[in-house]
Structures are given as structure tokens and as C-alpha cells.
Write an enzyme that holds these catalytic residues in place. Structure first.
Site, PDB file in Angstrom:
ATOM      1  N   HIS A   7       0.840  -1.201   0.000  1.00  0.00           N
ATOM      2  CA  HIS A   7       0.000   0.000   0.000  1.00  0.00           C
ATOM      3  C   HIS A   7       0.878   1.256   0.000  1.00  0.00           C
ATOM      4  O   HIS A   7       0.838   2.061   0.932  1.00  0.00           O
ATOM      5  CB  HIS A   7      -0.924   0.004   1.221  1.00  0.00           C
ATOM      6  CG  HIS A   7      -1.966  -1.061   1.185  1.00  0.00           C
ATOM      7  ND1 HIS A   7      -2.668  -1.461   2.296  1.00  0.00           N
ATOM      8  CD2 HIS A   7      -2.427  -1.819   0.152  1.00  0.00           C
ATOM      9  CE1 HIS A   7      -3.528  -2.419   1.957  1.00  0.00           C
ATOM     10  NE2 HIS A   7      -3.393  -2.649   0.663  1.00  0.00           N
ATOM     11  N   PHE A   8       1.639   1.447  -1.056  1.00  0.00           N
ATOM     12  CA  PHE A   8       2.575   2.567  -1.131  1.00  0.00           C
ATOM     13  C   PHE A   8       1.832   3.871  -1.393  1.00  0.00           C
ATOM     14  O   PHE A   8       0.821   3.903  -2.105  1.00  0.00           O
ATOM     15  CB  PHE A   8       3.613   2.315  -2.226  1.00  0.00           C
ATOM     16  CG  PHE A   8       4.518   1.168  -1.908  1.00  0.00           C
ATOM     17  CD1 PHE A   8       5.658   1.358  -1.152  1.00  0.00           C
ATOM     18  CD2 PHE A   8       4.213  -0.121  -2.323  1.00  0.00           C
ATOM     19  CE1 PHE A   8       6.490   0.302  -0.837  1.00  0.00           C
ATOM     20  CE2 PHE A   8       5.026  -1.193  -2.016  1.00  0.00           C
ATOM     21  CZ  PHE A   8       6.173  -0.984  -1.260  1.00  0.00           C
TER      22      PHE A   8
END
Length: 660
Positions: free
Chosen positions: A551-552
Site C-alpha cells: 500500500h505505497f
């Protein structure tokens, strides 16, 4: 030497057979998917125009939304360029979501981080494998489909950081606008949800095993909550997923496919954008590569970069926007010094390995039991059954651990699933997550092939920050990705508290006595010296076993002009240049407390409305949900003249999506 039980050997053989048979599975699925979802929508346009009004770079969670919404204006010509292919056949089947984690899977970017100084100590080279969506629909095509918006306070924090219009009350109408919730709702929750929007959201009741997880949470005093309402902190009564009638609802299928019949929208997949072009300080178009040919295309009004939190900053930098010294070092001509491009990289991080085994029981089925002839037949005929649902008894809970902060603003997520890292005999999990193979076998070998479940703490409000930088000026070269995991001591402390919480959950009667779950309490060899069970031991465990949760966010941060590391303003326009926006998770100042797919879709919806308003094609913005009405162009309708433009409200548009 003890012999493995017959059913354990059976599941191991089945698991290996599934892996070996993936090409056959894909061939069979291609026939099914072609029947259910014709591929004509993703055929390339007959010819690429020399110029479009808007060029959207990336057809993913946000970019697919932007392109579909802009094409609602009939006189605008819109081109979306996606580096990856059309959605692979298996991505349509919810139960096959795990395939996107397989090494060399074609629908994702396969990146690696640089070696991590403070984390990933049991992973090969102390690097994480990073899988990011690389297909039409992006992450929404390959993710776990869990529907999570984040927390109300996430968005209020964005606004408090100097981004007006991003508070919860301002973004809620866009979540509502996107949604087609399929299921009953208490009357007081209706205002928080949409009916008939493009993105179908289907509640999935908890399985027998997941219900034991909920009971365990209640035993420890956590509330059973309904995520469909305004409360996030607690254990959800039901989970919801982006599934429509047994098929994944990605932005490719639920936004782009219905819009593809509009003659003003061109969708070109397998086309890699190499550079954004400028005339002075204004965008003029892009350069892209398709079928081995490099071409330029003009943008009359704007280019919208929606390539994701890792590719968007890279594209800006190779195009001349970024830290000037860094760009010159790679012989990139500097268009504008923007020191924040690639900075503020952060991610959710998950602790792997905490496992519980239990006796085999038909109520707690193995993932391999999905692939029975009857389940396959049922899916092909009815799009129902185990293959039509998210597998492995997946469930989530959110809470705040530690003694500081707002208890209704979670800093921890718990992922519950009926899978343990040893259940595949080390055939897939080790390679998929880049575990050091020798250490993986030494630790998990004792539970190879066993039945069980895991509870994995996830840090959803990380304080550690890293960066993304260029490897070279060639956009086809992977960038250097350094999330700098666990560099902030508070992140380790929060995950240690999370471990202690899941251990307490595993010790409650619903799991320990009713499921007869036994914690896999073998000490991690690398941390034995810290005293197993102590906080120091668990801190060591975190640094060895925690890894990315994919989940950058944050690398093109939305911020006011007073912030020297801001990249876009509150309307997502890139600072200092004209005709360029970024719309994806990279603009998040701080990552949301939950999966990032749905917030990215919301960002795409907002970006499209910003553009329509600024180009005088939007008459009203969505207002507070209690007065919700939207006016937009309906792509089905063509005006008789440019001055006679038909307007319609969202339900009319969403009917078109449902009929297509």
C-alpha cells in the site's frame, strides 16, 4: 521419521498440481471469461489521433476512473495509456486473487526494494518483493478486493495539513458516488452509501471460522461494528468486497468497459509512457512505446499522471520534474526543481508468521478445496459457489493499540485468514514474499502441510518515511525503492503491541477451545537470545518477519505552497507547470488507515470533477451526502449541437453501467 498424514500429502499434491496446471487453468478460464466478458472493449483504436484533449497515463484504480468520467463530455477526446495488458482471465475469478503474488505473474510490476537497514532480516538480501498492478484496472484488477475507505480522521488530517476540500465531509460524496452497494442497510446507514454507482460492493457474511475470530474479539471487549456505517474501529460484522455477481469489479470492468463504447474514448493497453513533453513550462503531450514503436501524442488541455505511487514519481523525474541535483546526476534536462518528487514514500507493513494449527474439520475448509469439480462447474454455470467469493476465510479488524491517540482512529489492522506460511510445503509462499529459503524451512518446516490460520498485525499509520529515486534516465529501468521500513521506533512498538493482541485473541475460548487452535510457539531462531515472549523478543521478531502490505503512498505529496516538499496542490495540479496533474495514491500526504484501492478511486472521481469544473463542463459539485445530487454528461447521449449539451443525474449514468 514420522509419516505425514494422508490428507496432508493430498493437499500438498493438490497445491503443487494447481501451480503446475496454471497454464491449463488460464486456458480454460479464457474460454469462460470470453463468454462472460467479451474482450472487444479492450481492442486498440483503429488509429491514434495526433492530439487529444486529455491524455491519462495509467488505466488503474484512479486512472481508469478519470478517463471514464472525462469521456462523459462528448466533445472531449480522451486517450488512456496503460503499460500492462487487458485483465488476465484469472483476475475475473475472486477466489484466484492469490495468483497475483506468484513470481513473474504477468499482471503486475515486479519490483524489489533496496536492502532495508532496520527490517526484513529474514528475507533474501533484506529486500521485499513488490507486486503492483500492471494491467487495465491496475491494483483493482489484482488486489484482494476488500472494500475499505480508511478512517474519517485520515481525510480530516489531509485538510488540516493545508489541503482544503479534502476533509471527510468533502470526500464522502465521492465515495458514495462511486458505489453500487448490493445488500441490505439499516436506514441510518443509507446516507453513507451509494446505490447504482459504477463500483459494485457486495457484503460477504463471515465463514464459520471467521465467526470464531469475531467472537474472540468480543471476548476481549472489542465492539462488533458495521463497517457500512461511520465507525471503523472494531471487529466488523460483515466484510464487503468489490465483486459483482461472482466476478471481480475492477475499474477496468466497472468504469472503462462501460465507457469504451463512447467514440471519444480511446483505450490503449500494453503502451508504456516514456516521458511527459513540455513546451516551456506547459505540458504538450507524451512519448510512449507500443508494439516496439515509439510515438508522440499531443494533449490539447491536460495530461493526468495516474501511474501509481511508484511509477508516477519516476515518470515525473525522467520528464524533468524533481530534485534538480538528482536529475542532473542522471543527465535529465531539468524543467523544474521539485525536491518533493519521490520523497515521503511510506507503506503499510505486515507481520508474517504468527500461526495457529487446528485439527482438520469440514467447517474450516482448506483453500485447496476450492478446486473441486463441483465448485468449478457451479462457477461456470452460475458464477456462484466458493470460486465466486474471496477465499481463505479472510476477515479484518481495526483498532488502536498503545496508550496514546484517539481510540476511534486505528493504528493497527489485523488480517485473519485460514492460511499459514507452511501449508504449501514451501512451494510458493517463500518465493512470493522473497523469504530466505533456508531460514523459511528452518522455521516453518515443523508445520509444513498443516491446517490452520494466521492473524497478521498490520501497521496502518506508519511514521517511517523513505524515498524513491532514479536508477537511470531510462523509464524502463526500475527505480530505487527505499521505504526505510521500521526506521521510526514507534512503528516497532505498535507492531509489538499488535502481536500481543493477536496472541491474546488466540488464547480466547472461541479459538483455543472451540476451534482447538494451538499457537505455533517455536521461537524464531534469530531472536532466541532476546528471551522468547519478551517485548525485546517480539521487537526482534518484527524486524525479521515484517514485510510490505503493498500500500505505497505519498511520493507526489499534496500540500500547500508553504511546504517545500509538496508536489501537487489541493486540486492535484503539479506545482509550477501548466496542464499537468497527478491522481493516484502518490498524492496522499499520509496513507489511509486501510487498503488504498477505494481511496484511490475516490481520488480519481475528485480529479475528474476538478478538471470538469476548471474547463467549465461541470455545473454542480457533489455536496454533502444529505443533499446529494450530481450533474454530469451522459456518454450515451450526444448533443445536437455544441451549445445544446444534455445533463443527467448520476442514477441515469449508473443505469447505463448496470445495463452494459
Amino acid at each position: 521419521m514420522s509419516l505425514l498424514p494422508l490428507n496432508t500429502l493430498r493437499d500438498g499434491v493438490v497445491g503443487l498440481a494447481i501451480l503446475a496446471g496454471i497454464p491449463i487453468v488460464r486456458l480454460l478460464l479464457s474460454l469462460v471469461v470470453l463468454r462472460l466478458q467479451p474482450q472487444y472493449a479492450y481492442q486498440p483504436p483503429h488509429h491514434i489521433l495526433p492530439q487529444y484533449d486529455f491524455v491519462v497515463v495509467g488505466g488503474g484504480s484512479a486512472g481508469g476512473v478519470v478517463a471514464a468520467r472525462l469521456s462523459e463530455v462528448p466533445e472531449w477526446k480522451v486517450l488512456v495509456l496503460e503499460a500492462g495488458p487487458a485483465p488476465p482471465p484469472e483476475t475475473y475469478v475472486p477466489a484466484l486473487a492469490f495468483m497475483s503474488l506468484l513470481p513473474q505473474y504477468p499482471g503486475v510490476w515486479h519490483f524489489k526494494t533496496v536492502p532495508q537497514k532496520h527490517a526484513l532480516k529474514n528475507f533474501a538480501g533484506q529486500k521485499a518483493n513488490i507486486a503492483q498492478g500492471r494491467a487495465l484496472g491496475g491494483g483493482s484488477t489484482v488486489n484482494g478486493m476488500f472494500y475499505s475507505r480508511g478512517n474519517k480522521r485520515d481525510f480530516d488530517r489531509w485538510a488540516s495539513l493545508g489541503n482544503p476540500g479534502w476533509d471527510y465531509n468533502s470526500v464522502l460524496p465521492y465515495f458514495v458516488k462511486a458505489e453500487d452497494f448490493r445488500g441490505p442497510l439499516p436506514p441510518e446507514y443509507e446516507k453513507f452509501h451509494g446505490r447504482g454507482g459504477p463500483l459494485t460492493v457486495t457484503p460477504q457474511p463471515p465463514t464459520t471460522l471467521a465467526r470464531q475470530f469475531l467472537k474472540a474479539g468480543a471476548q476481549l471487549g472489542f465492539p462488533i461494528v458495521d463497517f457500512r456505517g461511520p465507525i471503523q474501529a472494531g471487529f466488523p460484522e460483515n466484510a464487503s468486497f468489490t465483486i459483482r455477481d461472482g466476478v471481480r469489479c475492477s475499474t477496468a470492468e466497472c468504469y472503462l468497459r462501460p465507457a469504451s463504447s463512447r467514440p471519444n474514448l480511446h483505450i490503449l493497453h500494453s503502451a508504456t509512457v516514456l516521458k511527459v513533453l513540455f513546451r516551456g513550462k506547459r505540458v504538450s503531450g507524451v512519448t510512449f512505446e507500443h508494439n516496439g514503436k515509439v510515438m508522440n501524442v499531443g494533449a490539447r488541455r491536460e495530461v493526468i499522471v495516474s501511474a501509481g505511487a511508484l511509477r508516477s514519481p519516476q515518470l515525473l523525474m525522467v520528464s524533468g520534474l524533481g530534485p534538480s541535483e538528482h536529475l542532473r546526476r542522471h543527465n535529465v534536462d531539468v524543467v523544474l526543481d521539485l525536491p518533493g518528487v519521490g520523497q515521503n514514500l511510506h507503506d503499510h507493513i505486515i507481520v508474517n508468521g504468527l500461526s495457529w494449527t487446528h485439527p482438520r474439520n469440514s467447517a474450516f475448509s482448506s483453500p485447496t478445496e476450492l478446486f473441486t469439480p463441483s465448485s468449478v462447474h457451479q462457477y461456470i454455470r452460475e458464477r456462484q459457489g466458493p470460486l465466486a467469493e474471496v477465499p481463505v476465510n479472510l476477515h479484518n479488524a481495526f483498532m488502536r493499540v498503545g496508550n496514546r491517540g484517539d481510540p476511534s482512529w486505528p493504528n493497527l489492522q489485523i488480517l485473519f485468514l485460514s492460511s499459514i506460511f507452511g501449508d504449501d510445503f514451501g512451494t510458493v509462499n517463500a518465493a512470493s514474499f522473497n523469504f530466505d529459503a533456508r531460514r523459511f524451512k528452518r522455521y516453518f518446516g515443523d508445520i509444513y502441510g498443516q491446517s490452520g490460520f494466521s492473524m497478521r498485525p498490520i501497521l496502518v499509520d506508519p511514521k517511517s518515511r523513505g524515498s524513491l529515486t532514479l536508477r537511470s534516465s531510462d523509464p524502463r529501468d526500475d527505480p530505487y525503492i527505499d521505504p526505510n521500513y521500521l526506521s521510526h521506533p514507534d512503528d516497532v512498538a505498535t507492531l509489538v503491541e499488535g502481536i500481543k493482541l493477536v496472541l491474546a485473541l488466540g488464547h480466547t475460548p472461541p479459538l483455543k477451545d472451540e476451534v482447538k487452535a494451538k499457537f505455533f510457539d517455536k521461537p524464531l531462531p534469530e531472536c532466541v537470545g532476546e528471551g522468547p515472549g519478551s517485548d525485546k523478543y517480539w521487537a526482534c521478531y518484527v524486524r525479521h518477519m515484517a514485510n510490505t502490505y503493498f500500500h505505497f503512498a505519498g511520493t507526489c505529496k499534496m500540500a500547500p505552497s508553504s511546504d517545500p516538499y509538496g508536489v501537487v496542490d489541493h486540486r492535484l495540479r503539479v506545482r509550477g507547470v501548466g496542464g499537468l496533474r497527478v491522481a493516484d495514491a502518490s498524492v496522499m500526504p499520509t496513507v489511509t488507515a486501510g487498503n488504498t484501492n477505494i481511496p484511490s478511486i475516490m481520488i480519481g472521481e475528485r480529479a475528474a470533477d476538478f478538471i470538469k469544473q476548471e474547463w467549465h463542463k461541470l455545473t454542480t459539485f457533489p455536496v454533502h451526502h444529505s443533499q446529494q445530487r450530481y450533474k454530469h454528461y451522459d456518454g450515451n447521449t450526444r448533443p445536437k449541437s455544441s451549445s445544446a449539451v444534455p445533463f443527467t443525474i448520476v442514477p441515469a449514468i449508473s443505469r447505463r453501467y448496470k445495463q452494459t
